[in-house]
Design a protein around this motif. Structure first.
Motif, PDB file in Angstrom:
ATOM      1  N   GLN A 176      -0.780  -8.626  -0.639  1.00 38.81           N
ATOM      2  CA  GLN A 176      -1.986  -8.019   0.325  1.00 38.81           C
ATOM      3  C   GLN A 176      -2.456  -9.270   0.999  1.00 38.81           C
ATOM      4  OE1 GLN A 176      -1.762  -3.961  -0.837  1.00 38.81           O
ATOM      5  NE2 GLN A 176      -2.306  -4.928   0.863  1.00 38.81           N
ATOM      6  N   GLU A 181       0.864  -1.153   0.108  1.00 35.59           N
ATOM      7  CA  GLU A 181      -0.025   0.044  -0.070  1.00 35.59           C
ATOM      8  C   GLU A 181       0.889   1.236   0.061  1.00 35.59           C
ATOM      9  OE1 GLU A 181      -3.980  -1.543   2.461  1.00 35.59           O
ATOM     10  OE2 GLU A 181      -2.207  -1.291   3.409  1.00 35.59           O
ATOM     11  N   MET A 195      -8.715  -7.235   6.570  1.00 29.70           N
ATOM     12  CA  MET A 195      -8.520  -6.964   5.300  1.00 29.70           C
ATOM     13  C   MET A 195      -7.545  -5.695   4.856  1.00 29.70           C
ATOM     14  SD  MET A 195     -12.164  -5.007   4.369  1.00 29.70           S
ATOM     15  CE  MET A 195     -11.412  -4.131   3.099  1.00 29.70           C
ATOM     16  N   PRO A 196      -7.242  -5.446   3.862  1.00 31.54           N
ATOM     17  CA  PRO A 196      -6.338  -4.048   3.615  1.00 31.54           C
ATOM     18  C   PRO A 196      -7.018  -2.889   4.256  1.00 31.54           C
ATOM     19  CG  PRO A 196      -6.260  -5.487   1.603  1.00 31.54           C
ATOM     20  CD  PRO A 196      -7.327  -6.197   2.528  1.00 31.54           C
ATOM     21  N   THR A 204      -6.108  -9.782  -3.101  1.00 25.94           N
ATOM     22  CA  THR A 204      -6.821  -9.716  -1.806  1.00 25.94           C
ATOM     23  C   THR A 204      -7.398 -10.871  -0.937  1.00 25.94           C
ATOM     24  OG1 THR A 204      -8.450  -8.358  -2.836  1.00 25.94           O
ATOM     25  CG2 THR A 204      -6.813  -7.230  -2.173  1.00 25.94           C
ATOM     26  N   GLY A 216      -5.276  -0.955  -0.049  1.00 24.33           N
ATOM     27  CA  GLY A 216      -5.095  -2.316  -0.555  1.00 24.33           C
ATOM     28  C   GLY A 216      -6.142  -2.930  -1.287  1.00 24.33           C
ATOM     29  N   THR A 217      -7.525  -2.440  -1.282  1.00 31.81           N
ATOM     30  CA  THR A 217      -8.474  -2.647  -2.269  1.00 31.81           C
ATOM     31  C   THR A 217      -8.660  -1.564  -3.153  1.00 31.81           C
ATOM     32  OG1 THR A 217     -10.223  -1.817  -0.716  1.00 31.81           O
ATOM     33  CG2 THR A 217      -9.449  -3.989  -0.475  1.00 31.81           C
TER      34      THR A 217
END
Length: 256
Positions: free
Chosen positions: A128, A110, A136-137, A158, A141-142
């Motif tokens: 990730q 990220e 989660m990111p 992801t 990251g998403t």
């Protein structure tokens, strides 16, 4: 020694180096605070024209420091306001080059995506892996990843948490350039020197319009581009650049 080191290898270039080798350059809150402070300061410094962000030869940054958050609750995590620290990097008006050697995982991936250009070593990998530890990111990251590589590649990275080698990251559009591992730093500095020789006002307008245009309609984005183009004709650098071209000499840009 500081966990984030600021170097000035040339008058117009700054290098920000993450220095936590014992923790594989994991991003704790202290590192995030230091990064935000450096980017804010350098973004305001007229003497700096380009910033290189890097880590070690084996690890760029291996993600968030889980020891720093494993036992925290939702309210404690929210009250850290970490997004404001990331925003200081994203809002930096100067060109930012990430020089990535080794692991750029989790928060490290990220962090690299907050740069404008990513130079990756052949042995670098991007990942990730947050799903592997039940989360989660949380720092782009998403969203940044999807904008860079598209839905299906981002979903695979992801949802699986599997790493992507540098050659694949290059093919999917996640990095700008892949070079031999031993040349990552030198190539980043070479490119930084090139950007530092370009007109600073034009660089700032290009960066601002390109980023803003990503989330705008084509018509709106073209309007932003057109207005920025017109605005640059009020600069001395525009006159210097065009007359230098006509005079067949090197332009001397001052950011004015």
């Amino acid at each position: 020694m500081s966990e984030v080191i600021l170097e000035r290898p040339a008058p117009e270039i700054a290098v920000i180096r993450i220095n936590r080798p014992e923790a594989r350059n994991a991003l704790n809150q202290a590192v995030r605070l230091a990064l935000a402070a450096h980017f804010t300061e350098l973004g305001r410094d007229p003497a700096i024209r380009c910033i290189v962000l890097t880590g070690g030869d084996k690890v760029f940054a291996a993600g968030a420091d889980l020891r720093d958050m494993a036992d925290q609750g939702a309210i404690e995590i929210m009250q850290r306001h970490t997004h404001r620290l990331w925003r200081a990097i994203a809002d930096c008006p100067k060109p930012v080059i990430a020089a990535v050697s080794g692991l750029a995982w989790g928060g490290g991936c990220e962090l690299a995506m907050h740069a404008d250009i990513i130079i990756a070593g052949e042995g670098a990998s991007f990942c990730q892996p947050e799903v592997k530890v039940g989360v989660m990111p949380g720092a782009g990251g998403t969203q940044r990843l999807t904008r860079a590589v598209g839905k299906f590649k981002a979903m695979k990275m992801t949802l699986s948490g599997l790493p992507v080698p540098a050659w694949e990251a290059d093919a999917m559009g996640l990095v700008s350039e892949v070079v031999p591992d031993a040349e990552v730093q030198s190539r980043a500095l070479e490119l930084a020197a090139l950007l530092a020789s370009r007109p600073p006002l034009a660089l700032a307008q290009i960066k601002e319009v390109l980023i803003a245009g990503e989330d705008a309609s084509l018509e709106t984005a073209l309007m932003l581009e057109r207005k920025a183009f017109q605005l640059l004709f009020a600069s001395r650098d525009q006159k210097e650049g065009m007359h230098a071209f006509l005079d067949k000499r090197d332009a001397q840009f001052r950011g004015e």
